[in-house]
Design an enzyme around this catalytic site. Structure first.
Site, PDB file in Angstrom:
ATOM      1  N   ASP A 243       0.854  -1.191   0.000  1.00  0.00           N
ATOM      2  CA  ASP A 243       0.000   0.000   0.000  1.00  0.00           C
ATOM      3  C   ASP A 243       0.886   1.236   0.000  1.00  0.00           C
ATOM      4  O   ASP A 243       2.108   1.146   0.153  1.00  0.00           O
ATOM      5  CB  ASP A 243      -0.955   0.005   1.204  1.00  0.00           C
ATOM      6  CG  ASP A 243      -0.231  -0.201   2.523  1.00  0.00           C
ATOM      7  OD1 ASP A 243       0.839   0.424   2.720  1.00  0.00           O
ATOM      8  OD2 ASP A 243      -0.706  -0.985   3.363  1.00  0.00           O
TER       9      ASP A 243
ATOM     10  N   LYS B 235      -4.196   0.303  -3.791  1.00  0.00           N
ATOM     11  CA  LYS B 235      -5.543  -0.266  -3.648  1.00  0.00           C
ATOM     12  C   LYS B 235      -6.557   0.866  -3.538  1.00  0.00           C
ATOM     13  O   LYS B 235      -6.432   1.743  -2.699  1.00  0.00           O
ATOM     14  CB  LYS B 235      -5.591  -1.143  -2.388  1.00  0.00           C
ATOM     15  CG  LYS B 235      -6.936  -1.764  -2.105  1.00  0.00           C
ATOM     16  CD  LYS B 235      -6.886  -2.571  -0.804  1.00  0.00           C
ATOM     17  CE  LYS B 235      -6.682  -1.668   0.403  1.00  0.00           C
ATOM     18  NZ  LYS B 235      -6.745  -2.409   1.679  1.00  0.00           N
TER      19      LYS B 235
END
Length: 314
Positions: free
Chosen positions: A170, A194
């Protein structure tokens, strides 16, 4: 110099024993059990007056039980006149609740736990890879937050990775990924971004970076259910990644983690023994555990001898 003594709760007894073995001392004699109503019962069965005491206890699941064991052990040591008490918390639970988001009516539980430990009489805290480094500031006593990365790096370097790329799962993990990539010879990094385009639409895994035909090393501080990790691995394989390895210091592995990992495209998951691995996770055949005992033993030795901790990482 005060006599060093090591004690352990019930959270990670194997790790505690490994640390004691590396320091060539025996674990202290303490009974940590339960009363018939489930309350924590602690009794120290040897003299600790004036001693430099280290209590080894991760506050992993069952989090509240393990936290109370640690707190009650600290109180018992304080009342037994221990000279100095250091809480060795390989995995610090409640660390993910470290701030109020947009003034939501929620607690800052990491601060609550820090106050709890400080007020009961701990003199120092030694931990590994806090989820948020600013948690150190919640304590009114010294905190040594050391890094599990060297242990993980040794394994990475021994695997004969083919044209590797370090992957952050991430955007928040980019700093960790960049540091790992630099330690591996300043290799490339990639980022899994994401995002959910709009409400009621499945998350989309956007990949920033080139992974085709390369071994991918995903790095994170912890793995919880493994859902996001497994989706990231799937996205990497879809983009042509050769092999995908996941490295994390803390093996939280809650919920459906075993099924998620077992059924994933991950080639191997490498974690440390800051949290004991369950039989269910071991049965997946995909999880390798590395020990933090050498690093923690050296940190404990340095604290006891009033030596620098930061020098371990220079």
């Amino acid at each position: 110099m005060p006599d060093m003594k090591l004690f352990a709760g019930n959270a990670t007894p194997e790790l505690a024993q490994r640390i004691a073995d590396r320091l060539y001392i025996s674990l202290g004699d303490a009974s940590v059990s339960r009363f018939s109503d489930g309350e924590v019962a602690v009794q120290i069965n040897e003299n600790v007056r004036g001693s430099d005491v280290f209590i080894i206890q991760s506050t992993c699941a069952p989090t509240n039980d393990n936290l109370m064991e640690l707190v009650v052990m600290i109180d018992a040591m304080r009342r037994a006149s221990a000279g100095r008490i250091t809480a060795v918390i390989p995995y610090f639970g409640y660390a993910r609740q470290d701030r109020r988001v947009r003034s939501a009516r929620v607690p800052i539980t990491a601060k609550v736990v820090a106050d709890f430990l400080s007020n009961v009489g701990v003199d120092r805290v030694l931990t590994i890879d806090l989820h948020a480094e600013q948690i150190q500031g919640f304590f009114d006593v010294p905190v040594d937050n050391i890094f599990g990365t060297p242990v993980l790096l040794e394994d990475m370097q021994s695997r004969g990775l083919d044209n590797p790329v370090v992957v952050s799962p991430d955007l928040g993990g980019v700093v960790r990924a960049r540091a790992t990539a630099k330690a591996l010879g300043d290799i490339d990094i990639a980022i899994v971004d994401k995002r959910r385009p709009r409400a009621n639409v499945s998350e989309v895994m956007n990949l920033i970076g080139d992974v085709e035909g390369r071994d991918c090393v995903i790095v994170d501080d912890m793995i919880d259910t493994g859902g996001t990790l497994c989706k990231a691995a799937e996205a990497l394989k879809e983009r042509g990644a050769k092999r995908v390895f996941a490295y994390a210091t803390h093996a939280v592995f809650s919920g459906n983690a075993a099924d998620n990992i077992k059924n994933s495209v991950l080639d191997q998951v490498i974690v440390t023994d800051s949290i004991s691995l369950s039989k269910e996770m071991a049965a997946t055949g995909k999880v390798t555990t590395l020990s933090l005992s050498r690093m923690l033993a050296e940190a404990i030795r340095r604290i006891s001898n009033e030596e620098s901790i930061s020098a371990m990482f220079n």
